[in-house]
Write a protein that holds these residues in place. Structure first.
Motif, PDB file in Angstrom:
ATOM      1  N   SER A 155       0.858  -1.186   0.000  1.00 22.02           N
ATOM      2  CA  SER A 155       0.000   0.000   0.000  1.00 22.02           C
ATOM      3  C   SER A 155       0.897   1.240   0.000  1.00 22.02           C
ATOM      4  O   SER A 155       1.134   1.836  -1.039  1.00 22.02           O
ATOM      5  N   SER A 195      -5.578  -1.115  -8.097  1.00 22.24           N
ATOM      6  CA  SER A 195      -4.510  -0.295  -7.540  1.00 22.24           C
ATOM      7  C   SER A 195      -3.577   0.165  -8.655  1.00 22.24           C
ATOM      8  O   SER A 195      -3.356  -0.550  -9.637  1.00 22.24           O
ATOM      9  N   GLY A 238      -3.179  -2.070  -1.723  1.00 21.77           N
ATOM     10  CA  GLY A 238      -3.498  -1.306  -2.915  1.00 21.77           C
ATOM     11  C   GLY A 238      -3.436   0.185  -2.632  1.00 21.77           C
ATOM     12  O   GLY A 238      -3.448   0.625  -1.478  1.00 21.77           O
TER      13      GLY A 238
END
Length: 318
Positions: free
Chosen positions: A184, A213, A229
């Motif tokens: 992330s 993503s 993501g």
């Protein structure tokens, strides 16, 4: 006389590395899970938050009485809220509707002020972009406020290089063949790659990214689950080049969570479910494969583990 370590820092890290001998994996794969929910705040974000706060305290940029303003999908906010209590600081956290209600309630219980967005960014439809814009707005309102900015703060890389990845090698007794990491902010995977490079290890580091993503050349799309993501490429991703990228749908992540629960008796969060899916589908032959499980699943009981919620929002599972 023996000195007993005290305080938050002494309890962060050294999380268990568990053998997953019931998880169905390809022939020859020896699966392991790095259980990050054993950190005091319940997630891997304790490591990153501690490293960022330590660096900012040492530089004099923050101290008792400081106001921090941050964007979080949940776990980073909890980790920071704990640290703010200990250092006498005030925390404002910007979240979006995908954040688990239990996690939001935990931040508030620890004294953080939570700003919940109701609309995504009007130009991109992205929630992270909207959260970052709200942080900027709040900092204009409070000129003395400070943001650690987990999306660009490179202290996170050392936290996971010297902590997470080093612990995996130490506890396994050798370098694993593959490490599987949900991405992330890219702090965890960036730290793992840093350790592998610095130590000259042969470990392949695999990124698990969400469908929808934009990380690692992905295409923007709808993402339901929090924790993995991203809708923007964070500054921290500069130089982060994984050996492989596995893109996982919401449905596959949910299925991974439930598979681990019913084979190993572990309740994990959505990003760990995506990691489980990747671990069970990688074609790697005879290998030690370690998945990093960022958090536990208790905050997901009314979503990922709730049949009615899954049927309404996710649909049929693979």
């Amino acid at each position: 006389m023996t000195t007993v370590p005290t305080g938050t820092r002494a309890r962060i890290g050294n999380t268990p590395l568990a053998r997953l001998d019931r998880l169905p994996t390809p022939r020859g794969v020896r699966a392991w899970g790095k259980l990050e929910w054993f950190n005091p705040g319940g997630s891997a974000k304790d490591r990153s938050a501690q490293a960022m706060v330590d660096a900012a305290l040492a530089s004099g940029r923050i101290g008792p009485g400081s106001v921090l303003v941050e964007s979080s999908s949940g776990n980073f906010g909890v980790a920071l809220a704990r640290l703010c209590v200990r250092h006498g600081m005030t925390l404002h956290v910007v979240v979006d509707p995908r954040s688990n209600r239990t996690t939001v309630a935990t931040m508030r219980a620890l004294g953080a002020t939570v700003h919940e967005l109701t609309e995504p960014d009007p130009d991109t439809g992205d929630w992270l972009t909207a959260r970052i814009a709200k942080v900027a707005e709040l900092r204009e309102r409070w000129p003395d406020a400070y943001s650690l900015d987990q999306y660009s703060n490179r202290a996170a890389l050392r936290a996971h290089a010297d902590g997470t990845m080093a612990e995996i090698v130490r506890d396994l007794g050798r370098a694993p063949d593959v490490v599987v990491v949900a991405t992330s902010t890219t702090g965890t995977i960036g730290g793992c790659l840093t350790h592998v490079r610095e130590q000259g290890l042969d470990t392949a580091v695999v990124a698990v990214d969400a469908e929808g993503s934009v990380l690692f050349g992905g295409r923007r799309g709808q993402r339901l689950l929090s924790g993995f993501g991203a809708g923007i490429v964070p500054g921290l991703a500069e130089g982060v080049v994984p050996d492989d990228v596995v893109r996982v749908s919401d449905a596959a992540a949910v299925a991974g969570c439930r598979l681990l629960a019913r084979t190993e008796g572990m309740l994990v969060g959505a990003s760990a479910g995506a990691v489980v899916h990747a671990m069970t589908t990688l074609a790697v032959g005879d290998a030690d494969v370690v998945g990093i499980f960022h958090d536990a699943g208790l905050a997901y009981l009314d979503t990922v583990y709730d049949d009615a919620w899954v049927a309404e929002h996710v649909g049929a599972l693979p």
